[in-house]
Design an enzyme around this catalytic site. Sequence first.
Site, PDB file in Angstrom:
ATOM      1  N   VAL A 479      10.614  53.403  66.758  1.00 16.38           N
ATOM      2  CA  VAL A 479       9.676  53.389  67.871  1.00 16.38           C
ATOM      3  C   VAL A 479      10.359  52.865  69.122  1.00 16.38           C
ATOM      4  O   VAL A 479      10.102  51.749  69.566  1.00 16.38           O
ATOM      5  CB  VAL A 479       8.437  52.516  67.538  1.00 16.38           C
ATOM      6  CG1 VAL A 479       7.299  52.840  68.482  1.00 16.38           C
ATOM      7  CG2 VAL A 479       8.007  52.701  66.104  1.00 16.38           C
ATOM      8  N   PRO A 480      11.293  53.643  69.711  1.00 13.49           N
ATOM      9  CA  PRO A 480      11.894  53.192  70.976  1.00 13.49           C
ATOM     10  C   PRO A 480      10.789  53.086  72.020  1.00 13.49           C
ATOM     11  O   PRO A 480       9.853  53.878  72.019  1.00 13.49           O
ATOM     12  CB  PRO A 480      12.882  54.313  71.326  1.00 13.49           C
ATOM     13  CG  PRO A 480      12.437  55.493  70.539  1.00 13.49           C
ATOM     14  CD  PRO A 480      11.794  54.961  69.303  1.00 13.49           C
ATOM     15  N   HIS A 481      10.884  52.065  72.888  1.00 14.52           N
ATOM     16  CA  HIS A 481       9.796  51.885  73.846  1.00 14.52           C
ATOM     17  C   HIS A 481      10.305  51.282  75.151  1.00 14.52           C
ATOM     18  O   HIS A 481      11.334  50.617  75.175  1.00 14.52           O
ATOM     19  CB  HIS A 481       8.684  51.025  73.256  1.00 14.52           C
ATOM     20  CG  HIS A 481       9.187  49.801  72.548  1.00 14.52           C
ATOM     21  ND1 HIS A 481       9.694  49.843  71.271  1.00 14.52           N
ATOM     22  CD2 HIS A 481       9.268  48.510  72.934  1.00 14.52           C
ATOM     23  CE1 HIS A 481      10.055  48.631  70.888  1.00 14.52           C
ATOM     24  NE2 HIS A 481       9.815  47.794  71.882  1.00 14.52           N
ATOM     25  N   ALA A 482       9.554  51.549  76.200  1.00 14.61           N
ATOM     26  CA  ALA A 482       9.932  51.054  77.531  1.00 14.61           C
ATOM     27  C   ALA A 482       8.687  50.858  78.368  1.00 14.61           C
ATOM     28  O   ALA A 482       7.697  51.567  78.175  1.00 14.61           O
ATOM     29  CB  ALA A 482      10.838  52.078  78.209  1.00 14.61           C
TER      30      ALA A 482
END
Lengths: 567, 567
Positions: A479-482
């Site tokens: 779950v890459p997130h920004a």
Amino acid sequence: MTMSQLSHHEVTVLLLALAVLLGAARLLGELARRLRQPAVIGEILAGIILGPTVLGALLPGASVALFPREGPLALVMHGLTTVAITLFLLVAGMEVDLGTIWRRRLAAVSVGLGGMIVPFAIAAPLAYSAPVAWGAGPEQPRLVFALFLGTAMAISSLPVVAKILIDLRLFRTDLGMTIIAAAVFNDLAGWIVFALILALMGHTAGAGLSVPETVGATLAFVATMLTLGRWAIDRVLPWVQAHLSWPGGVLGFVLVLGIASAAFTEWIGVHAIFGAFICGVALGDSRHMHARTRETIDQFVSFIFAPLFFASIGLRVDFVASFDLVLVLIVIALATVGKILGCVAAARWAGFVRREAWAIGVGMNCRGAMEIILGLLALDAGLIGERLFVALVVMALVTSITSGGIIDRVLGRPKPVRFWTFAAPRTFIPELLSHDRFDDAAAGDRTLADSGVDPAQAAAAALARERVMGSGIGGGVAVPHARLPGIAQPLIAIGRSAGGIDFRAPDGSPAKLVVLLVTPAEDPTVQLRLLSSVAEVCQSPHTVGKLTDARSWTEFLAALNAAGAAG
Amino acid sequence: MTMSQLSHHEVTVLLLALAVLLGAARLLGELARRLRQPAVIGEILAGIILGPTVLGALLPGASVALFPREGPLALVMHGLTTVAITLFLLVAGMEVDLGTIWRRRLAAVSVGLGGMIVPFAIAAPLAYSAPVAWGAGPEQPRLVFALFLGTAMAISSLPVVAKILIDLRLFRTDLGMTIIAAAVFNDLAGWIVFALILALMGHTAGAGLSVPETVGATLAFVATMLTLGRWAIDRVLPWVQAHLSWPGGVLGFVLVLGIASAAFTEWIGVHAIFGAFICGVALGDSRHMHARTRETIDQFVSFIFAPLFFASIGLRVDFVASFDLVLVLIVIALATVGKILGCVAAARWAGFVRREAWAIGVGMNCRGAMEIILGLLALDAGLIGERLFVALVVMALVTSITSGGIIDRVLGRPKPVRFWTFAAPRTFIPELLSHDRFDDAAAGDRTLADSGVDPAQAAAAALARERVMGSGIGGGVAVPHARLPGIAQPLIAIGRSAGGIDFRAPDGSPAKLVVLLVTPAEDPTVQLRLLSSVAEVCQSPHTVGKLTDARSWTEFLAALNAAGAAG
């Protein structure tokens, strides 16, 4: 051949009528669900549209040809819907957990009693003083009518209450369990009172019993089923499951017992569905009743038999011709005020804070299916006229529609966040080409470009986050997130990688499912809630497998749906 | 109120009749299963016992009161059983796998055709030459009757064939798949021919079509459903599963489509069940149709609707009064000889060795449910009399009963060994006290003492074996075993250990489930077959968990049953 077989024409019409009724009920039931309403509302609406109210007014010939009100097909429909409602009450009874009531007996009994006594005490005297103004059937003893209207105002609907609590994610909370326990107590007590009313009317006693005998037989049946019957079922069920075929043995056992109980109560002079309900309580209480068996019965009954039955209610009456606005408003006001006041007072007494007491009151106020069934029985028995029947149905629908939203507002809880509601077909990437996590975060971002997000900026932010700590959460999911400033709402891209990409998961598994979250920098909580939504869905390896297999956005949604994630 | 509603007395009788019929059908169905026979045999027997043949002869009043042959309840029963058989054929159609037929098209078409043409070619001319002697209905055109009897001799029963192959563990073999493919081809072709016969009789055409028009409409329906319909279903199903509630959306979709197809074919003048069957084929062929959905529909239909329908067949006719031994024997001989000869010749031609060709012939010979449904339709249409109907039913039962055993003998295969058939309540130890594997093997043995086995000797043998190599097979299961001279048959003890005992499993897991096998030294293969039976059941961690949770022998059997291990 007269009267012993349906003609070929009648078979054609029967099948066509069933297909149309079931199809319309399911479709409008789904529509109701979309609008976050109980399915029963759409199902009744389907009947209203196909019956005398709409289709009958526009094309009288078509409505009567498909759903004749007399003759062989009317009889067959009545037989089918009687079986359907009997099975529905059997399933409703199986949802009752006597243990829950026992553990929360103080709150359950006080809220249950409060929610019965107050509306009953308000409505019954009013009904007794002017039965005809209320729409009592002609020549009905006013005492019986007053008892009925009091009970009708006092009853709650366990299945709809349970459905609303599940939708609100309140079912397993202390508050939810108290409402359920109170509703169960209310249901049980309400149905017993109603069974006694039917017995008092006397005209249904097939066994030729006197009224006191019928009352005695009813109480004896309840007492026997909930003690000896419950004990025997708990002993017999393991044997059935061990020695008969699976799941046919236990399916047959449950249905035969339920239908036989229904036949018994119909015979002693109360309605069939009462026997099915009590039998369901006794059956559902056994710890040997597998969840899977319940599910199979429940699915068929809830999605096939119940829609058919509720749609058939709409066919019965012209809801426009018999609509009496004043009566409808009075019934709604009376039912709501009495029920909520009684429940809130009782809940406060039992120790709940004000907010929770109001949530309990509003929850108990929804009448749903039970009220409608009760009204239909009274209509069939000639106890009430069509005007009051329509008012009861409308009251049941209105209280059911409003409860969920009001509880949410009373408790002031935030809505649950579901990650997939922010994704879309064009942000679903069936096959990620890259095998490196940094490339991939960027690839995901590119699809966001047309949403007005700067892909480079999003990629940079996600990569920066990724360098601090890998965003693999294990089990083949990352779950890459920004967080980005200036975007209006979360944006989500979902990608599949057949080979798997290393996102430094704690369990070392390469991610085959990559969910990229880009959230507004101004709202830090939404990111956490989205992350927890992904984690919740992906905690089952089976679900992750199905999601990873999905080759399109539609298949992805179907997998979520089958996993029970989308409610 | 006349004719529009069932009276309370009628509702009571309807529910009682349903409970009695379903209960008896399920019980005798289970008994048939115990005797390794298809359930349909017990179900029909239940109807024969409750109908005019037995109960009607002993207590005519009771039989007619419960199952009246005229009046409102007869109509409702007819409506209910019509819906039941429609859904049964829908499910039967869903079992058809067009891909299987295509992959084995040579063998399937040749065996399917051979098994149709030969019995048809023998029976049809005989029927044509003397229709009345065969029991044709009065005033039926002899050509139509000849076509019917030929078809009746030529049809096979896909569901019963499939059930027998599964029971024999032949389903997934090359031989099994060929039989299935041929049976599917046969079913499809047979039903189309029968639909044409009904159309030829002309009297059923609700749409007022001429015979050629009905024939044309039937063929157009089949062609459309299996091409365009199949294509559309495959496109719509993923959408239904993604956007409607689970599993209600797909359940409703399947049932509405099936019932609507049934209504359509009934309307054009062939029977409703034909439409349901073809619709089932189109539905079942979609790869988007989840196994779980199939299962839910299948379970409800196979265990509730089908028993009700087949039991109702027994209610229709007096099987003693209409039993004509000569006719029965002729029908059995004609059907069996024609079918087996045709299939064996075709199978030999398609390249099967003699043994396998005979197994195929015998498998295709079982008529089961399909023959009975066909006979009932012909009886209802006045095409045949009760005498021939009874002969067809008896022929269907006899061929179904004998097929499984004969296939087994023809192939000369050993019976599968199931480890739990050698265990017993007193060799089930709910809690093993020891925590060491050597103590425990001995503890298990002690329970064998009263079976005449010397516990010390068994323990010594098992321990000796254990020292050579640990008998843990992993996943929390251990199978200590020993061979002893002089014992008559295998003895098995089953023990649970909450703490787990180290049996040196390859995966290092302590054994929570210990199955001790003591087998005759004279029969070395039985030990291997028992070991493989344990391994097969225990390969699913879920099943092991359920078995370990079982606190009694009955619960242990129930867990095996739920896991599908006990057939």
